[in-house]
Design a protein around this motif. Structure first.
Motif: not given
Length: 464
Positions: A250-256
């Protein structure tokens, strides 16, 4: 400054050609046909560059490489090989080769490599520091890539080089091409080979579970978190973390993930104290990340962080030289696992396997051969032993019309196959003027199998 190049090649025509080509641009070119004579010359006079074949009569090129570098670590050696697997590449680089080149090679590529290597030699003599090679550690659990295809040989060359670094790697390719095998190979030939190799399929876990799996969590951070759990970032410390199907993140996990790569630290879920980590990241995907960036599904900054070194695996349909090489490897493996005698492939089975498109790539080939081993009742694997969907895609026009007509007379499929094989053998023997070794090679079978078939089908060898 005089440049002396020593060519060590046992094939006369190639040795002469290399001498002529390199003599046009370099001062002195010496040629020999074996490693022992090459070592004698090195003891008598200074040599700037050795261009050496790996397969030599007597001492091999790799063995000679080890001894030469022990005697004179400053000599630059380029190894020539027709079998450029990862093992050969790593061994060559590990024992001091400056590079290696795969036969048959483009003469312009060779000339450029020789020129670049000699320039490095000049820089070294002038006192310019060159980056030292990173020593490779050894491991008994290495990846094993089998290939006879030029595009895969080039990939093996890049794998050998990247394994010596700490850089992040992005592996792309269709499903079933062997991305995990490449990741394992990089790890087990690297300086981190004694550390853990940890893998996770990003598409197999929901977002919350994947986050917890990667980052870990503290006790009490959420319902059911009864104790502290280490995440994969922490467990992969001093080893390699392989993120398969990274495009499904997910894009959220991509940031992390981007932050972990940049900062080399992370915080577990429910934690407030950063944890330092030192792992090598290898990611893989069967999707086009460039297309996903355009559609807003994947972060461009993360792509650049992952794609420091990109490796693209060709599909099996573009590795036609490898189909039977891999098929025989899988056949031996599954025969051993199922306690069956080693099986060879009938000529007609070879044709079917070579004509099939293999949309599932190496994984599909492995499954097909396992099916064939289980179904086979004799010493050979026949087309009827293969999965039915592979047979339905076989190009039947390749069959002789006279042979196809036997279907109307109640001839069994096994008899048809035998008649077709006999016809193929006779035609190939005629085309090769009765030369058995060339005939076996053109049919994609061993000479032993050909002799067995000639005897089985009572083929009269008066073909000239």
């Amino acid at each position: 400054m005089t440049e002396k190049i020593l060519i060590v090649e046992d094939e006369l025509n190639l040795r002469k050609l290399l001498s002529i080509i390199l003599s046009q641009e370099h001062d002195q070119v010496i040629t020999v046909d074996n490693a022992e004579e090459a070592m004698s010359i090195i003891q008598q006079q200074p040599i700037d560059l050795i261009l050496m074949d790996n397969r030599l009569p007597g001492m091999s090129g790799l063995e000679a490489l080890k001894q030469i570098k022990e005697a004179d670590p400053d000599i630059f050696i380029i190894l020539m090989t027709a079998y450029a697997g990862v093992d050969t590449a790593v061994e060559a680089l590990k024992h001091g080769a400056i590079d290696y080149i795969v036969k048959p090679f483009d003469l312009n590529d060779l000339k450029a490599l020789v020129k670049r290597t000699l320039e490095l030699g000049k820089a070294k003599k002038q006192g310019i520091n060159l980056s030292p090679k990173i020593e490779l550690s050894t491991s008994d659990n290495k990846g094993h890539i089998l290939t006879n295809s030029p595009n895969m040989m080039e990939l093996c060359r890049n794998i050998a080089k990247v394994s010596q670094t700490k850089t992040t790697v992005l592996i792309t390719g269709e499903s079933g091409t062997g991305k995990e095998l490449v990741a394992k190979t990089i790890h087990y030939y690297s300086t981190r080979s004694t550390g853990p190799f940890i893998k996770v399929n990003c598409g197999a876990l929901p977002e919350t579970l994947l986050e917890s799996t990667l980052f870990g969590h503290e006790k009490g951070s959420f319902t059911g978190a009864y104790q502290r759990q280490k995440g994969l970032f922490e467990r992969a410390h001093l080893g390699t973390l392989f993120l398969d199907e990274v495009a499904e993140m997910s894009t959220n996990l991509q940031v992390k993930l981007l932050r972990v790569i940049q900062e080399k630290e992370f915080e577990p879920i429910g934690g407030n104290k950063p944890i330092k980590t030192d792992f090598r990241l290898i990611a893989a995907t069967n999707r086009s990340l460039q297309d996903m960036i355009s559609s807003g599904e994947f972060r461009q900054d993360l792509f650049y962080r992952l794609n420091v070194m990109g490796l693209s695996l060709p599909p099996l349909r573009d590795r036609t030289n490898d189909v039977m090489l891999l098929a025989r490897y899988f056949a031996n493996q599954f025969c051993h696992e199922n306690n069956k005698e080693l099986l060879d492939f009938s000529i007609s089975a070879v044709e079917v396997l070579n004509q099939y498109h293999w949309p599932g790539n190496v994984r599909e080939l492995s499954n097909a051969i396992e099916h064939a081993v289980i179904m086979s009742n004799g010493l050979f694997i026949y087309p009827q032993d293969l999965p039915e969907h592979i047979l339905t895609h076989h190009k039947t026009p390749a069959f002789n019309p006279d042979f196809a007509e036997t279907e109307q007379h109640g001839v069994t499929l096994k008899d048809k196959v035998k008649n077709y094989e006999k016809e193929l053998i006779i035609n190939e023997l005629k085309r090769n003027h009765g030369h058995r070794e060339n005939t076996a090679k053109s049919l994609g079978i061993s000479k032993r199998t050909l002799l067995y078939k000639i005897q089985e089908y009572e083929i009269v060898e008066t073909i000239v």
